[in-house]
Enzyme design. Structure first.
Site, PDB file in Angstrom:
ATOM      1  N   HIS A 193       0.842  -1.196   0.000  1.00 20.94           N
ATOM      2  CA  HIS A 193       0.000   0.000   0.000  1.00 20.94           C
ATOM      3  C   HIS A 193       0.874   1.241   0.000  1.00 20.94           C
ATOM      4  O   HIS A 193       1.832   1.349   0.748  1.00 20.94           O
ATOM      5  CB  HIS A 193      -0.953   0.029   1.199  1.00 20.94           C
ATOM      6  CG  HIS A 193      -0.300  -0.245   2.513  1.00 20.94           C
ATOM      7  ND1 HIS A 193       0.076  -1.505   2.913  1.00 20.94           N
ATOM      8  CD2 HIS A 193       0.056   0.583   3.516  1.00 20.94           C
ATOM      9  CE1 HIS A 193       0.629  -1.443   4.099  1.00 20.94           C
ATOM     10  NE2 HIS A 193       0.646  -0.175   4.497  1.00 20.94           N
ATOM     11  N   HIS A 216       1.134   5.128   0.855  1.00 21.51           N
ATOM     12  CA  HIS A 216       0.530   6.157   1.716  1.00 21.51           C
ATOM     13  C   HIS A 216       0.581   7.493   0.991  1.00 21.51           C
ATOM     14  O   HIS A 216       1.653   7.902   0.512  1.00 21.51           O
ATOM     15  CB  HIS A 216       1.312   6.321   3.022  1.00 21.51           C
ATOM     16  CG  HIS A 216       1.231   5.171   3.962  1.00 21.51           C
ATOM     17  ND1 HIS A 216       0.335   5.123   5.012  1.00 21.51           N
ATOM     18  CD2 HIS A 216       1.932   4.013   4.032  1.00 21.51           C
ATOM     19  CE1 HIS A 216       0.503   4.001   5.696  1.00 21.51           C
ATOM     20  NE2 HIS A 216       1.473   3.306   5.122  1.00 21.51           N
TER      21      HIS A 216
HETATM   22  P1  AMP Z   1       1.787   0.278   7.333  1.00 23.23           P
HETATM   23  O1  AMP Z   1       2.404   0.503   8.670  1.00 23.23           O
HETATM   24  O2  AMP Z   1       2.512   0.958   6.214  1.00 23.23           O
HETATM   25  O3  AMP Z   1       1.550  -1.197   7.061  1.00 23.23           O
HETATM   26  O4  AMP Z   1       0.384   1.002   7.366  1.00 23.23           O
HETATM   27  C1  AMP Z   1      -0.809   0.362   7.610  1.00 23.23           C
HETATM   28  C2  AMP Z   1      -1.866   1.437   7.620  1.00 23.23           C
HETATM   29  O5  AMP Z   1      -3.123   0.822   7.502  1.00 23.23           O
HETATM   30  C3  AMP Z   1      -1.906   2.250   8.929  1.00 23.23           C
HETATM   31  O6  AMP Z   1      -1.711   3.634   8.608  1.00 23.23           O
HETATM   32  C4  AMP Z   1      -3.287   1.972   9.481  1.00 23.23           C
HETATM   33  O7  AMP Z   1      -3.868   3.095  10.088  1.00 23.23           O
HETATM   34  C5  AMP Z   1      -4.050   1.542   8.237  1.00 23.23           C
HETATM   35  N1  AMP Z   1      -5.184   0.650   8.473  1.00 23.23           N
HETATM   36  C6  AMP Z   1      -5.189  -0.473   9.206  1.00 23.23           C
HETATM   37  N2  AMP Z   1      -6.418  -1.055   9.159  1.00 23.23           N
HETATM   38  C7  AMP Z   1      -7.181  -0.255   8.377  1.00 23.23           C
HETATM   39  C8  AMP Z   1      -8.540  -0.305   7.935  1.00 23.23           C
HETATM   40  N3  AMP Z   1      -9.370  -1.292   8.310  1.00 23.23           N
HETATM   41  N4  AMP Z   1      -8.988   0.696   7.140  1.00 23.23           N
HETATM   42  C9  AMP Z   1      -8.168   1.705   6.765  1.00 23.23           C
HETATM   43  N5  AMP Z   1      -6.878   1.790   7.129  1.00 23.23           N
HETATM   44  C10 AMP Z   1      -6.385   0.837   7.925  1.00 23.23           C
END
Ligand code: AMP
Ligand code: ZN
Length: 141
Positions: A100, A102
């Protein structure tokens, strides 16, 4: 689809999200715990844990979507810039093992700084060492 992946479930509609973009290969939705207003996640629809696993056309589609979304998000939240980032791998802080990007809106004077302001323990590399690293990467491709 990976059975226990929350982003696959979001893409599938099994879990709710605030979606902002969708095409054949890409889905984008608001981060549930945003670093700034408008913080958006851009994901390939096909499950893949790491950037290096993405087929070329999917990688291109993800970046194209990020490029299209960035000015739209900036307009929507009146931002002055965008931090575009991927935490790729656990060592880089990746918590959800589905690639993903950001998109984190940035504002003049927000005081956050560039990604260079993360608490890096910077290595001390002279010109020869930098030449070696570049050569190693070229050879490893
Ligand atoms: P990372 O640390 O790069 O894996 O980021 C994961 C991101 O996913 C974090 O910023 C979380 O806030 C976001 N996240 C986790 N669960 C959800 C969800 N159900 N819907 C939207 N964002 C999410
Ligand atoms: Zn997944």
């Amino acid at each position: 689809m990976s059975q226990d992946c929350i982003f696959c479930k979001i893409i599938d509609g099994e879990l709710p999200s605030r979606s902002v973009y969708e095409d054949e290969d890409v889905f984008a939705f608001l981060d549930v715990n945003p670093l700034a207003e408008g913080h958006t996640l851009v994901v390939p629809k096909a499950h893949d844990p790491r950037v290096g696993g993405l087929p070329d056309d999917v990688a291109a589609a993800v970046f194209t979507a990020m490029s299209e979304l960035t000015p739209a998000i900036e307009r929507a939240v009146d931002a002055d810039g965008m931090t575009v980032a991927v935490n790729d791998g656990e060592a880089a802080g990746q918590e959800v093992p589905h690639v993903h990007g950001h998109l984190v809106p940035r504002f003049e004077g927000d005081g956050v700084g560039p990604i260079h302001s993360l608490q890096w323990a910077r290595p001390d590399l002279d010109d020869a060492a930098l030449d070696d690293v570049a050569e190693s990467i070229r050879e490893a491709r």
